[in-house]
Structure formats: structure tokens, C-alpha cells
Design a protein around this motif. Structure first.
Motif, PDB file in Angstrom:
ATOM      1  N   VAL A   1       3.466   6.235  -2.572  1.00 57.75           N
ATOM      2  CA  VAL A   1       4.622   6.827  -1.893  1.00 57.75           C
ATOM      3  C   VAL A   1       4.479   8.336  -1.751  1.00 57.75           C
ATOM      4  O   VAL A   1       4.689   8.895  -0.672  1.00 57.75           O
ATOM      5  CB  VAL A   1       5.918   6.481  -2.654  1.00 57.75           C
ATOM      6  CG1 VAL A   1       7.103   7.208  -2.024  1.00 57.75           C
ATOM      7  CG2 VAL A   1       6.163   4.981  -2.642  1.00 57.75           C
ATOM      8  N   GLU A   2       4.122   9.002  -2.833  1.00 52.95           N
ATOM      9  CA  GLU A   2       4.028  10.462  -2.801  1.00 52.95           C
ATOM     10  C   GLU A   2       2.962  10.924  -1.809  1.00 52.95           C
ATOM     11  O   GLU A   2       3.122  11.938  -1.123  1.00 52.95           O
ATOM     12  CB  GLU A   2       3.714  10.999  -4.200  1.00 52.95           C
ATOM     13  CG  GLU A   2       4.841  10.788  -5.198  1.00 52.95           C
ATOM     14  CD  GLU A   2       6.142  11.426  -4.742  1.00 52.95           C
ATOM     15  OE1 GLU A   2       6.074  12.514  -4.137  1.00 52.95           O
ATOM     16  OE2 GLU A   2       7.208  10.836  -4.974  1.00 52.95           O
TER      17      GLU A   2
ATOM     18  N   GLU B   1       0.829  -1.194   0.000  1.00 53.75           N
ATOM     19  CA  GLU B   1       0.000   0.000   0.000  1.00 53.75           C
ATOM     20  C   GLU B   1       0.873   1.258   0.000  1.00 53.75           C
ATOM     21  O   GLU B   1       0.597   2.227  -0.717  1.00 53.75           O
ATOM     22  CB  GLU B   1      -0.916   0.001   1.225  1.00 53.75           C
ATOM     23  CG  GLU B   1      -1.769   1.243   1.388  1.00 53.75           C
ATOM     24  CD  GLU B   1      -2.901   1.336   0.380  1.00 53.75           C
ATOM     25  OE1 GLU B   1      -3.537   2.402   0.314  1.00 53.75           O
ATOM     26  OE2 GLU B   1      -3.126   0.350  -0.358  1.00 53.75           O
ATOM     27  N   TYR B   2       1.927   1.235   0.792  1.00 52.53           N
ATOM     28  CA  TYR B   2       2.844   2.376   0.815  1.00 52.53           C
ATOM     29  C   TYR B   2       3.565   2.510  -0.520  1.00 52.53           C
ATOM     30  O   TYR B   2       3.726   3.614  -1.051  1.00 52.53           O
ATOM     31  CB  TYR B   2       3.865   2.211   1.942  1.00 52.53           C
ATOM     32  CG  TYR B   2       4.916   3.304   1.953  1.00 52.53           C
ATOM     33  CD1 TYR B   2       4.642   4.550   2.496  1.00 52.53           C
ATOM     34  CD2 TYR B   2       6.179   3.077   1.400  1.00 52.53           C
ATOM     35  CE1 TYR B   2       5.599   5.558   2.490  1.00 52.53           C
ATOM     36  CE2 TYR B   2       7.137   4.075   1.387  1.00 52.53           C
ATOM     37  CZ  TYR B   2       6.844   5.308   1.933  1.00 52.53           C
ATOM     38  OH  TYR B   2       7.785   6.301   1.916  1.00 52.53           O
TER      39      TYR B   2
ATOM     40  N   CYS C   1       2.462  13.459   4.226  1.00 54.70           N
ATOM     41  CA  CYS C   1       1.831  13.447   5.547  1.00 54.70           C
ATOM     42  C   CYS C   1       2.689  14.211   6.548  1.00 54.70           C
ATOM     43  O   CYS C   1       3.917  14.061   6.577  1.00 54.70           O
ATOM     44  CB  CYS C   1       1.633  12.010   6.027  1.00 54.70           C
ATOM     45  SG  CYS C   1       0.434  11.077   5.058  1.00 54.70           S
ATOM     46  N   GLU C   2       2.046  15.006   7.352  1.00 59.42           N
ATOM     47  CA  GLU C   2       2.764  15.781   8.365  1.00 59.42           C
ATOM     48  C   GLU C   2       3.149  14.864   9.528  1.00 59.42           C
ATOM     49  O   GLU C   2       2.339  14.062   9.986  1.00 59.42           O
ATOM     50  CB  GLU C   2       1.888  16.911   8.886  1.00 59.42           C
ATOM     51  CG  GLU C   2       1.578  17.977   7.843  1.00 59.42           C
ATOM     52  CD  GLU C   2       2.832  18.733   7.448  1.00 59.42           C
ATOM     53  OE1 GLU C   2       3.752  18.849   8.290  1.00 59.42           O
ATOM     54  OE2 GLU C   2       2.896  19.212   6.297  1.00 59.42           O
ATOM     55  N   PRO C   3       4.391  14.963   9.998  1.00 60.70           N
ATOM     56  CA  PRO C   3       4.794  14.142  11.144  1.00 60.70           C
ATOM     57  C   PRO C   3       4.063  14.551  12.401  1.00 60.70           C
ATOM     58  O   PRO C   3       3.686  15.716  12.564  1.00 60.70           O
ATOM     59  CB  PRO C   3       6.301  14.412  11.269  1.00 60.70           C
ATOM     60  CG  PRO C   3       6.494  15.750  10.626  1.00 60.70           C
ATOM     61  CD  PRO C   3       5.481  15.839   9.516  1.00 60.70           C
ATOM     62  N   LEU C   4       3.852  13.592  13.275  1.00 65.54           N
ATOM     63  CA  LEU C   4       3.193  13.885  14.540  1.00 65.54           C
ATOM     64  C   LEU C   4       4.075  14.772  15.405  1.00 65.54           C
ATOM     65  O   LEU C   4       5.311  14.693  15.356  1.00 65.54           O
ATOM     66  CB  LEU C   4       2.884  12.584  15.286  1.00 65.54           C
ATOM     67  CG  LEU C   4       1.889  11.644  14.592  1.00 65.54           C
ATOM     68  CD1 LEU C   4       1.772  10.345  15.392  1.00 65.54           C
ATOM     69  CD2 LEU C   4       0.533  12.305  14.452  1.00 65.54           C
TER      70      LEU C   4
END
Length: 240
Positions: A96-97, A91-92, A102-105
Motif C-alpha cells: 500500500v505505501e 498485490e496492492y 506513486c505520482e498521478p498521471l
């Protein structure tokens, strides 16, 4: 126990999934293959899709072998968890893009907790991870996953650490050995044969020295195991 991974894969009912329910389990396997893993061609998925069939376990076992799963059908939870991990990896890879954006936690201000403190040695995640590492490093499988983890640690420290790799990459230069200082003990009647016999004897002596070194290392390793009794944390005592 699989809720987090099923949620990450957008499964329709991660909260209510019951691995012990054969119908739910089989449907989820088919969903993983159809939507995420896609190892088989569509026309080859018939046996796996035939969920009510009494031959489904055989089709599932073959499927595990075809995707190179380290677990068999009898190891139900471990195999299913491994398939979930495989599906997440694909799935990743397909998006990938999307996931890179995604913003890191936000970093937690609390002190970092050692992940080994609360390690669950009986969890499918732990078993699948240790087994995968053992397969990569060609380490023989053991019933005790902690023993396998210890073997992995020793191998990495001795063979794969930066220091070990640096030592292995260093070129060993031979030291010249004057043959005239070593007595052969017999005479073949030919000077060339005598010299060849001397060389073979010196090589044999070197091999014996290496063998003795390995024997000594094996003795030390056995003594370390004997002198290191297993601790049963559940019983709160030391002993076998």
C-alpha cells in the motif's frame, strides 16, 4: 487481452502470453497462486502444481471454488481475468505505501470521453465486474450481462440511492384508528375478542392493500418490458 494486468503483476512474459495454450495457462495459474494470491498453504498446492496431470482441470475447478470465483473452469477467460483482478488487489494490499507514493498521471487537456460509449459488453472485464456486482447485491444471474447491468442500476436507484436510504430511515408513525367506527360483521359474545377480531381484520385489509400495490407495480414493469423492444446495434434495426 490480459497484457495490461499481467504487466502490472510483473509477469515474466505478458506480451507473449497465450491463454489458449494449456501449458502457458496452467503455469500462469500456478504462478498467480504461488506469487500473488497465496490462498493455499505451500504443502496444499501439489495438485495445482502438477501441470501435466490429467486431473489438473479438477484441481483448478476446486481452486476456483475455494477462492470464491463467480466463474467456473469452463468460462476460461472470465475466470482467468477474475483471478488477475484478485491478484492485483492482493498485490496492492501488500504494498500500500509503495503505491501511495506513486505520482498521478498528468491530467489530459482533452475532453473526457464517456466510458460507456466504447463499452465492450463481451470483454471478460465487463462480465466479471457485472457478475461481481450481481453477487454482492444478490441479483439472480442472467445470460445477458446487459440485462444484469440494467437490474443492478434499477436496484441501486430504488434501494441504494441517497434519496431511497433517506426514505427508508424515516420513522413511520402509526395513525390511531377508532375501532368503534369499524363494523365487525359478527359477534363473538366477548367484547375483548370482538376488539381483537377488529384489529386482525384491519391488519388484513392493510396487507391486501400492499399486495394490490405490488401487483400494480408488477403489471407496470411487465408492460414496460413489452413496450421496450431490444435493439440489435449490429444489425442496425429494432426488433427481437
Amino acid at each position: 487481452m490480459f497484457r495490461r494486468k499481467l504487466t502490472a503483476l510483473d509477469y515474466h512474459n505478458p506480451e507473449g502470453f497465450d491463454c489458449t495454450d494449456d501449458t502457458q495457462f496452467r503455469n500462469c495459474i500456478v504462478w498467480l497462486e504461488d506469487q500473488k494470491i497465496r490462498h493455499y498453504k505451500i504443502e496444499d498446492r501439489g495438485n495445482l502444481r502438477n501441470i501435466p496431470s490429467s486431473d489438473w482441470p479438477k484441481a483448478y475447478q476446486k481452486y476456483l471454488q475455494d477462492v470464491n470465483c463467480p466463474f467456473g473452469a469452463q468460462e476460461k477467460k472470465e475466470a482467468f481475468d477474475w483471478l488477475l483482478g484478485l491478484a492485483i488487489r492482493f498485490e496492492y494490499g501488500d504494498n500500500v505505501e509503495k503505491y501511495r507514493k506513486c505520482e498521478p498521471l498528468a491530467a489530459s487537456s482533452s475532453k473526457a470521453v464517456d466510458p460507456l460509449v466504447n463499452l465492450d459488453c463481451n470483454s471478460p472485464d465487463f462480465k466479471a465486474g457485472v457478475t461481481a456486482l450481481a453477487n454482492i447485491l444478490k441479483i439472480q444471474r442472467h445470460d445477458d450481462y446487459l440485462v444484469m447491468l440494467k437490474a443492478i442500476r434499477i436496484l441501486i436507484q430504488e434501494r441504494l440511492s441517497p434519496e431511497a436510504i433517506a426514505r427508508a430511515s424515516q420513522n413511520r408513525e402509526g395513525v390511531p384508528v377508532p375501532l368503534d367506527k369499524h363494523v365487525l360483521g359478527f359477534d363473538t359474545g366477548d367484547a375483548t375478542l370482538n376488539e381483537a377480531a377488529q384489529i386482525l381484520r384491519l391488519l388484513h385489509i392493510e396487507e391486501l392493500r400492499e399486495l394490490q400495490t405490488k401487483i400494480n407495480e408488477a403489471i407496470v414493469a411487465v408492460q414496460a418490458i413489452i413496450a421496450d423492444p431490444k435493439t440489435d446495434h449490429r444489425l442496425g434495426k429494432v426488433g427481437r
